[in-house]
Design an enzyme around this catalytic site. Sequence first.
Site, PDB file in Angstrom:
ATOM      1  N   ALA A   1      28.298  18.687  41.354  1.00  0.00           N
ATOM      2  CA  ALA A   1      27.433  19.067  40.223  1.00  0.00           C
ATOM      3  C   ALA A   1      27.381  17.999  39.134  1.00  0.00           C
ATOM      4  CB  ALA A   1      27.906  20.398  39.634  1.00  0.00           C
TER       5      ALA A   1
ATOM      6  N   HIS B   1      34.667  26.498  52.360  1.00  0.00           N
ATOM      7  CA  HIS B   1      35.493  25.318  52.658  1.00  0.00           C
ATOM      8  C   HIS B   1      36.932  25.598  52.196  1.00  0.00           C
ATOM      9  CE1 HIS B   1      35.639  20.975  53.618  1.00  0.00           C
ATOM     10  NE2 HIS B   1      36.763  21.090  52.926  1.00  0.00           N
TER      11      HIS B   1
ATOM     12  N   ASN C   1      37.573  20.571  38.427  1.00  0.00           N
ATOM     13  CA  ASN C   1      36.589  21.641  38.588  1.00  0.00           C
ATOM     14  C   ASN C   1      35.371  21.328  37.706  1.00  0.00           C
ATOM     15  OD1 ASN C   1      35.174  24.155  38.558  1.00  0.00           O
ATOM     16  ND2 ASN C   1      37.078  25.198  39.082  1.00  0.00           N
TER      17      ASN C   1
ATOM     18  N   HIS D   1      40.108  25.671  50.401  1.00  0.00           N
ATOM     19  CA  HIS D   1      40.526  25.028  49.155  1.00  0.00           C
ATOM     20  C   HIS D   1      41.340  25.969  48.289  1.00  0.00           C
ATOM     21  CE1 HIS D   1      37.107  27.416  47.726  1.00  0.00           C
ATOM     22  NE2 HIS D   1      37.515  27.208  46.493  1.00  0.00           N
TER      23      HIS D   1
ATOM     24  N   VAL E   1      40.987  51.007  41.355  1.00  0.00           N
ATOM     25  CA  VAL E   1      39.973  51.477  40.410  1.00  0.00           C
ATOM     26  C   VAL E   1      40.513  52.541  39.448  1.00  0.00           C
ATOM     27  CG1 VAL E   1      37.932  50.696  41.690  1.00  0.00           C
ATOM     28  CG2 VAL E   1      39.051  52.835  42.360  1.00  0.00           C
TER      29      VAL E   1
ATOM     30  N   TYR F   1      42.227  55.558  38.904  1.00  0.00           N
ATOM     31  CA  TYR F   1      43.614  55.922  38.641  1.00  0.00           C
ATOM     32  C   TYR F   1      44.480  54.675  38.461  1.00  0.00           C
ATOM     33  CZ  TYR F   1      47.932  58.565  38.584  1.00  0.00           C
ATOM     34  OH  TYR F   1      49.127  59.114  38.186  1.00  0.00           O
ATOM     35  N   GLU F   2      44.219  53.666  39.281  1.00  0.00           N
ATOM     36  CA  GLU F   2      45.021  52.434  39.214  1.00  0.00           C
ATOM     37  C   GLU F   2      44.811  51.708  37.889  1.00  0.00           C
ATOM     38  OE1 GLU F   2      43.192  53.475  41.710  1.00  0.00           O
ATOM     39  OE2 GLU F   2      44.460  53.490  43.500  1.00  0.00           O
TER      40      GLU F   2
ATOM     41  N   GLN G   1      42.882  26.313  43.939  1.00  0.00           N
ATOM     42  CA  GLN G   1      42.614  25.869  42.578  1.00  0.00           C
ATOM     43  C   GLN G   1      43.927  25.672  41.830  1.00  0.00           C
ATOM     44  OE1 GLN G   1      39.326  27.553  40.399  1.00  0.00           O
ATOM     45  NE2 GLN G   1      38.943  29.020  42.034  1.00  0.00           N
TER      46      GLN G   1
ATOM     47  N   HIS H   1      54.588  30.938  41.806  1.00  0.00           N
ATOM     48  CA  HIS H   1      55.277  31.102  40.531  1.00  0.00           C
ATOM     49  C   HIS H   1      56.601  30.339  40.605  1.00  0.00           C
ATOM     50  CE1 HIS H   1      53.301  35.117  38.992  1.00  0.00           C
ATOM     51  NE2 HIS H   1      52.463  34.108  38.984  1.00  0.00           N
TER      52      HIS H   1
END
Lengths: 323, 323
Positions: free
Chosen positions: B33, B136, B49, B138, B289, B291-292, B140, B253
């Site tokens: 881009a 593709h 990015n 990849h 959704v 309840y969660e 991040q 992590h």
Amino acid sequence: MKRPWKGQVEKPPEDNVPRHDPNNPLCPGSTRANGEVNPEYDSTFLFENDFPALQPDAPDPGSDHHPLFQSKAARGVCKVMCFHPWSDITLPLMQPEEIRKVIDKWAELIEELGPTYPWVQIFENKGAMMGCSNPHPHCQVWASSFLPNEPALAERCQREYLQKHGEPMLLQYARMEAQAQERLVLENEHWLVVVPYWATWPFQTLLLPRRHVLRLPDLTSQERDSLASIMKRLLTKYDNLFEVSFPYSMGWHGAPTGSHLKEDMSHWQLHAHYYPPLLRSASVRKFMVGYEMLAQEQRDLTPEQAAERLRGLSEEHYKITAK
Amino acid sequence: MKRPWKGQVEKPPEDNVPRHDPNNPLCPGSTRANGEVNPEYDSTFLFENDFPALQPDAPDPGSDHHPLFQSKAARGVCKVMCFHPWSDITLPLMQPEEIRKVIDKWAELIEELGPTYPWVQIFENKGAMMGCSNPHPHCQVWASSFLPNEPALAERCQREYLQKHGEPMLLQYARMEAQAQERLVLENEHWLVVVPYWATWPFQTLLLPRRHVLRLPDLTSQERDSLASIMKRLLTKYDNLFEVSFPYSMGWHGAPTGSHLKEDMSHWQLHAHYYPPLLRSASVRKFMVGYEMLAQEQRDLTPEQAAERLRGLSEEHYKITAK
Ligand SMILES: O=P(O)(O)O[C@H]1O[C@H](CO)[C@@H](O)[C@H](O)[C@H]1O
Ligand SMILES: O=P(O)(O)O[C@H]1O[C@H](CO)[C@@H](O)[C@H](O)[C@H]1O
């Protein structure tokens, strides 16, 4: 927000749901999974979920003494409430008097289940995108023998805030948002709708009473009518945003019940959360994925931008305008 | 788990991705881009990015003195790393030596960005269902000027645990899971994969070293080879579960970096989380959704059941078996 989207595109919600389908277990007169036949109801209709996630007699998992391996029985009941006998209607297209009946039923449910359970979660998953498996307008009620994680956090934060600042947090917050205006979407005599300062979902909103109210049953008749009106206005704006039946998950948080009914819970303020997944169009949703799951939720537009978009939308439903 | 599913059914992932597409900005030789042309890379390939969520010069939002309205500048950089020059390959189908190169690059990224940023989040969103917008292969990397919410929680909990129990939490946890076996999916000389005791996603797993390791760069060459091997085995099992390229979000992590590089961070233990959305088949996902979102995450099957399912699956990829 500038990146091109080549990712998942959602199917628009079905727009030709039949008003009555004898094979839909939520319709009046249908037979449900447990063999029971629904009455020919003409307003709301409440029944026990035939596939409950919580059961009153769940077994005790037994105890392990190691701090990393702790579990407890989660007991409760799950109910379903249909909003209306028609499958092809949604809350924003219902009459205020019909929405009022839903609100009264919500309040009754807290009164009925509250004495037994410390938490009664009323929630609506609307739209296939939000995991809803039946287009018939309905919500769910899951009452549990324990305070779930989110309300436990809300309990702690609101309690600490009152202690520290001398005013219930959400009461102060509502007053300040009503003054600031920039995140305000709608208001009437008794209620406010804002895109909260901390919103993570693009068009997330928070519905708050202006008065200090602990639980749904505490609402006066006037406040209920006024709630029906603001809900209809909010949900109409939501549908008008992308001219689609807007998906969301919503639910009520009020002061915990059970033994808390006898305690001073004045740090609480009743409120409803609306969490809609849509972002840029009727078919491009916000994904809460890698970075959000592992690090932190991140917004694609500011709450002020979202509030401005919502404020600018008509309060006449696009389906009615089209007629 | 018994309820019939009439809800959203996901499209299977595209199975005819071309190996090379000159219009795909992630391919070797493509123009991105920003006008840059990718090199004809033959292994991993790292670039900034073009639509970063974090920028090094983000403006300061200015300060409000009210406790309910606090915000701070979030600064950082976002990078993308291609795993391989081919668009039609995924990690489980790559050779261990190729996966090893990905691991080395991950470690280098922590070394490169760590001194500047307290948190470097490496994550992979795999599959359209997880918001991935490019097939593709990849991942991040988002490095930030602040410790995001999830790692801040991991920091606090691990610190408290070591203080209270005298052993790093995840080191003790790994030892106990290796003994108990019931949630174990895979193990080798240096690594373990378990469906964690607290798993919320149906086939969620946790990848842990057996030895006390703070960060990716601390891994020995042998441990990296062994990691490549166990990743390939895990991801092959995942693909074999529903015979589909298995979607997930995963990420690492490790101990925080920046000024923490000079502090005692021995309460930390390096680990990777895998969060896959699939539940019952290649097309029925778990919705987090109503309840969660409003109350608490709830599981549709136990971690022990999920681990047993995964243990039982072949370690030869179904696409190779089919040949
Ligand atoms: O950066 P991408 O791949 O365009 O975007 C994807 O990952 C991001 C980080 O988890 C999310 O915020 C986006 O919602 C998702 O679509
Ligand atoms: O109870 P339902 O509508 O079948 O199921 C839906 O809502 C539940 C509660 O939020 C979720 O656990 C499910 O994943 C979702 O599909």
